[in-house]
Design a protein around this motif. Structure first.
Motif, short mmCIF file in Angstrom:
data_model
loop_
_atom_site.label_atom_id
_atom_site.label_comp_id
_atom_site.label_asym_id
_atom_site.label_seq_id
_atom_site.Cartn_x
_atom_site.Cartn_y
_atom_site.Cartn_z
N ASN A 292 -10.05 -10.82 -11.57
CA ASN A 292 -8.74 -10.27 -11.25
C ASN A 292 -8.60 -8.88 -11.88
OD1 ASN A 292 -8.33 -12.76 -10.13
ND2 ASN A 292 -6.62 -13.34 -11.43
N TYR A 293 -7.67 -8.10 -11.34
CA TYR A 293 -7.47 -6.78 -11.94
C TYR A 293 -6.00 -6.37 -11.86
CZ TYR A 293 -8.05 -5.04 -7.07
OH TYR A 293 -7.95 -4.80 -5.71
N LEU A 294 -5.64 -5.44 -12.74
CA LEU A 294 -4.28 -4.94 -12.88
C LEU A 294 -4.19 -3.52 -12.32
CD1 LEU A 294 -3.77 -5.95 -16.62
CD2 LEU A 294 -3.11 -7.31 -14.63
N VAL A 295 -3.08 -3.20 -11.68
CA VAL A 295 -2.80 -1.86 -11.21
C VAL A 295 -1.38 -1.50 -11.63
CG1 VAL A 295 -2.53 -0.34 -9.22
CG2 VAL A 295 -4.37 -2.03 -9.25
N ARG A 296 -1.26 -0.40 -12.34
CA ARG A 296 0.05 0.04 -12.85
C ARG A 296 0.56 1.19 -11.98
NH1 ARG A 296 2.14 3.10 -17.56
NH2 ARG A 296 3.64 1.80 -18.70
N VAL A 297 1.84 1.13 -11.61
CA VAL A 297 2.43 2.12 -10.71
C VAL A 297 3.65 2.73 -11.37
CG1 VAL A 297 3.29 2.58 -8.39
CG2 VAL A 297 1.65 0.73 -8.76
N ASN A 298 3.68 4.06 -11.43
CA ASN A 298 4.87 4.79 -11.87
C ASN A 298 5.43 5.54 -10.66
OD1 ASN A 298 4.18 4.05 -14.52
ND2 ASN A 298 3.00 5.91 -14.83
N TYR A 299 6.74 5.45 -10.46
CA TYR A 299 7.31 6.14 -9.31
C TYR A 299 8.77 6.50 -9.58
CZ TYR A 299 9.38 1.60 -8.09
OH TYR A 299 10.08 0.42 -8.10
N PRO A 300 9.22 7.64 -9.05
CA PRO A 300 10.61 8.05 -9.25
C PRO A 300 11.54 7.30 -8.31
CG PRO A 300 9.45 9.70 -7.96
CD PRO A 300 8.43 8.66 -8.34
N THR A 301 12.69 6.90 -8.84
CA THR A 301 13.66 6.15 -8.03
C THR A 301 14.72 7.06 -7.41
OG1 THR A 301 15.00 5.74 -10.01
CG2 THR A 301 13.34 4.09 -9.44
N ASN A 302 14.78 8.30 -7.82
CA ASN A 302 15.82 9.20 -7.32
C ASN A 302 15.27 10.33 -6.46
OD1 ASN A 302 14.53 10.33 -9.55
ND2 ASN A 302 16.33 11.53 -10.16
N GLU A 319 17.75 17.43 -10.32
CA GLU A 319 17.73 16.62 -11.53
C GLU A 319 16.30 16.22 -11.86
OE1 GLU A 319 17.53 14.10 -8.04
OE2 GLU A 319 18.87 15.75 -8.63
N SER A 320 16.08 15.75 -13.08
CA SER A 320 14.77 15.27 -13.48
C SER A 320 14.49 13.91 -12.83
CB SER A 320 14.69 15.15 -15.00
OG SER A 320 14.87 16.40 -15.62
N PRO A 321 13.22 13.61 -12.58
CA PRO A 321 12.89 12.30 -12.00
C PRO A 321 13.27 11.16 -12.94
CG PRO A 321 11.04 13.82 -11.79
CD PRO A 321 12.03 14.47 -12.71
N ILE A 322 13.74 10.06 -12.38
CA ILE A 322 14.00 8.82 -13.11
C ILE A 322 12.94 7.82 -12.66
CG2 ILE A 322 15.63 6.97 -13.56
CD1 ILE A 322 17.88 8.94 -12.86
N TYR A 323 12.11 7.36 -13.60
CA TYR A 323 10.93 6.59 -13.21
C TYR A 323 11.13 5.08 -13.37
CZ TYR A 323 8.04 10.72 -12.67
OH TYR A 323 7.51 11.90 -12.22
N ALA A 324 10.56 4.35 -12.43
CA ALA A 324 10.38 2.91 -12.53
C ALA A 324 8.89 2.64 -12.71
CB ALA A 324 10.90 2.20 -11.29
N ARG A 325 8.57 1.50 -13.29
CA ARG A 325 7.17 1.15 -13.53
C ARG A 325 6.96 -0.32 -13.22
NH1 ARG A 325 8.66 5.05 -17.04
NH2 ARG A 325 7.25 6.83 -17.25
N ILE A 326 5.90 -0.61 -12.48
CA ILE A 326 5.53 -1.98 -12.19
C ILE A 326 4.05 -2.16 -12.50
CG2 ILE A 326 7.28 -2.26 -10.40
CD1 ILE A 326 5.06 -1.89 -8.31
N MET A 327 3.63 -3.41 -12.67
CA MET A 327 2.22 -3.73 -12.84
C MET A 327 1.86 -4.87 -11.90
SD MET A 327 -0.03 -4.70 -16.23
CE MET A 327 0.09 -3.04 -16.90
N ASP A 328 0.92 -4.61 -11.00
CA ASP A 328 0.49 -5.60 -10.02
C ASP A 328 -0.78 -6.30 -10.49
OD1 ASP A 328 2.53 -5.11 -8.23
OD2 ASP A 328 1.40 -3.59 -7.12
N VAL A 329 -0.90 -7.59 -10.15
CA VAL A 329 -2.10 -8.37 -10.43
C VAL A 329 -2.75 -8.73 -9.10
CG1 VAL A 329 -3.05 -10.39 -11.58
CG2 VAL A 329 -0.93 -9.36 -12.45
N PHE A 330 -4.03 -8.36 -8.92
CA PHE A 330 -4.81 -8.69 -7.74
C PHE A 330 -5.91 -9.67 -8.14
CE2 PHE A 330 -2.89 -4.69 -6.64
CZ PHE A 330 -2.70 -4.72 -5.27
N ASN A 331 -6.33 -10.51 -7.19
CA ASN A 331 -7.48 -11.35 -7.46
C ASN A 331 -8.76 -10.63 -7.06
OD1 ASN A 331 -7.74 -11.64 -4.67
ND2 ASN A 331 -6.83 -13.68 -4.62
#
Length: 379
Positions: A292-302, A319-331
């Protein structure tokens, strides 16, 4: 019930399923299903195990604080590597030093200063450890410098002049070197495999282009690259997409995921001036022992349009970017299993991008001068 009645009920049920869209969309495809076509894996936005317990837990084992080291005063942590004894090696890009710590975070040695001379550092782009030597892509990626494990400079290998802003990705156990160079006029990378002897010899030159969009024709930006034993992985910077190549340059697999967040870069050209703003990004995969592996994603919400944002930002009208962050798990089959979407939790975990010989994973928090050590428990 007789056969005719039974068949009639089946027919009615089939019609009802088609009309209600059960199992398929209006186009005849299930938007929630994983599709695999011609070497491309299309994942939906929701993982197979999203409604169940996470397939992995992250156990914080230790936090190493570098802020207490008095000399040199460490200001940043880049390109962290760990040897078989658990010693740390990294570049402090702000004070231009190669630094080593013991497994407890105590200073072992520090070497270097700003400059282009032997043992000096100027804008290093990557570091690796191979065959009890430390290698640094130095002076804006124009050369590869070799050091011993005590930080003593040994020699310099000049890179070919046509490789510009070369970054050292890593060195494989058999000595194969993977580097990436700037791919001017597009978003993408020139990827090189090399061999080290009396000089550097290029084996393969692989041209990766993310997009043919004319808006990027004056851009110079590349995605992340991860080295594995039999493949390397290129992570796009313009969309959620990763490509797996063999070392002859053949595209083996492509992995995509339905993702609605904004990814960069944003470009704004005004006459002879070009402004480029890096916004969201998809990390290189972090592999676990079970495949399995992890993928981290940073992205602006605004931000909806990266190019419109770049135009406004170049004139100070946004305005400055406002970031969200997620981490996905793949097999191991590249199927999305689960998404960690709690912003605070994902930020606390960090990148988990370094693994030691004992199977622990490490995240670097350069601004806070912290290194966090994790144990990953598979569920």
């Amino acid at each position: 019930m007789n056969t005719r009645t039974n068949r009639g009920l089946i027919s009615v049920l089939m019609v009802a399923l088609i009309l209600t869209g059960f199992g398929c969309g209006s186009s005849g495809e299930d938007s929630s299903a994983i599709r695999k076509e011609n070497g491309v894996i299309y994942n939906p936005d929701k993982g197979l195990l999203q409604d169940e317990a996470p397939p992995v837990d992250f156990e914080l084992v230790e936090t190493i604080d570098l802020s207490g080291i008095e000399e040199p005063v460490i200001s940043s942590i880049a390109y962290l590597k760990i040897d078989e004894q658990g010693n740390f090696y990294f570049i402090d890009r702000r004070i231009n030093k190669l630094i080593s710590l013991d497994p407890d975070g105590n200073l072992r040695w520090a070497t270097g200063e700003e400059g282009k001379g032997p043992g000096d550092f100027e804008n290093p782009f990557g570091m690796s450890i191979y065959n009890d030597k430390i290698y640094v892509a130095n002076v804006q990626g124009s050369r590869l410098d070799e050091f011993d494990m005590a930080g003593n400079f040994i020699k310099t290998y000049d890179l070919p002049k046509d490789i510009r802003f070369a970054s050292l990705v890593d060195i494989r156990d058999d000595g194969l070197i993977l580097m990436s160079g700037a791919n001017f006029g597009t978003v993408g990378s020139l990827v090189y495999t090399m061999e080290l002897g009396d000089s550097l010899r290029i084996r393969q030159n692989i041209n990766i282009i993310e997009t043919e969009d004319d808006e990027y024709s004056r851009a110079t930006m590349r995605g992340g690259i991860e080295m594995r034993e039999n493949v390397f992985i290129y992570s796009f910077s313009t969309e959620y997409r990763q490509q797996f190549y063999d070392y002859e340059g053949n595209l083996m697999t492509e992995v995509r995921r339905d993702f609605s967040g904004t990814l960069g870069p944003g470009i704004y050209a005004d006459g002879g001036s070009v402004s480029l703003y890096s916004l969201g990004n998809v990390s290189s995969p972090v592999f676990m022992d079970n495949g399995n592996y992890l993928v981290r994603v940073n992205y602006p919400t605004n931000i909806d349009d990266p190019h419109a944002y770049a135009r406004r930002a170049s004139t100070g009208e946004t305005e400055s970017p406002i970031y969200a962050r997620i981490m996905d798990v793949f097999n191991a089959e590249h199927e999305l299993l689960y998404t960690f979407d709690d912003l605070e939790y994902v930020e606390e975990l960090g990148s988990l991008g370094i693994r030691d010989q004992e199977g622990f994973y490490y995240s670097v928090f350069s601004n806070d001068l912290l290194i966090k050590k994790y144990k990953l428990n598979m569920n």
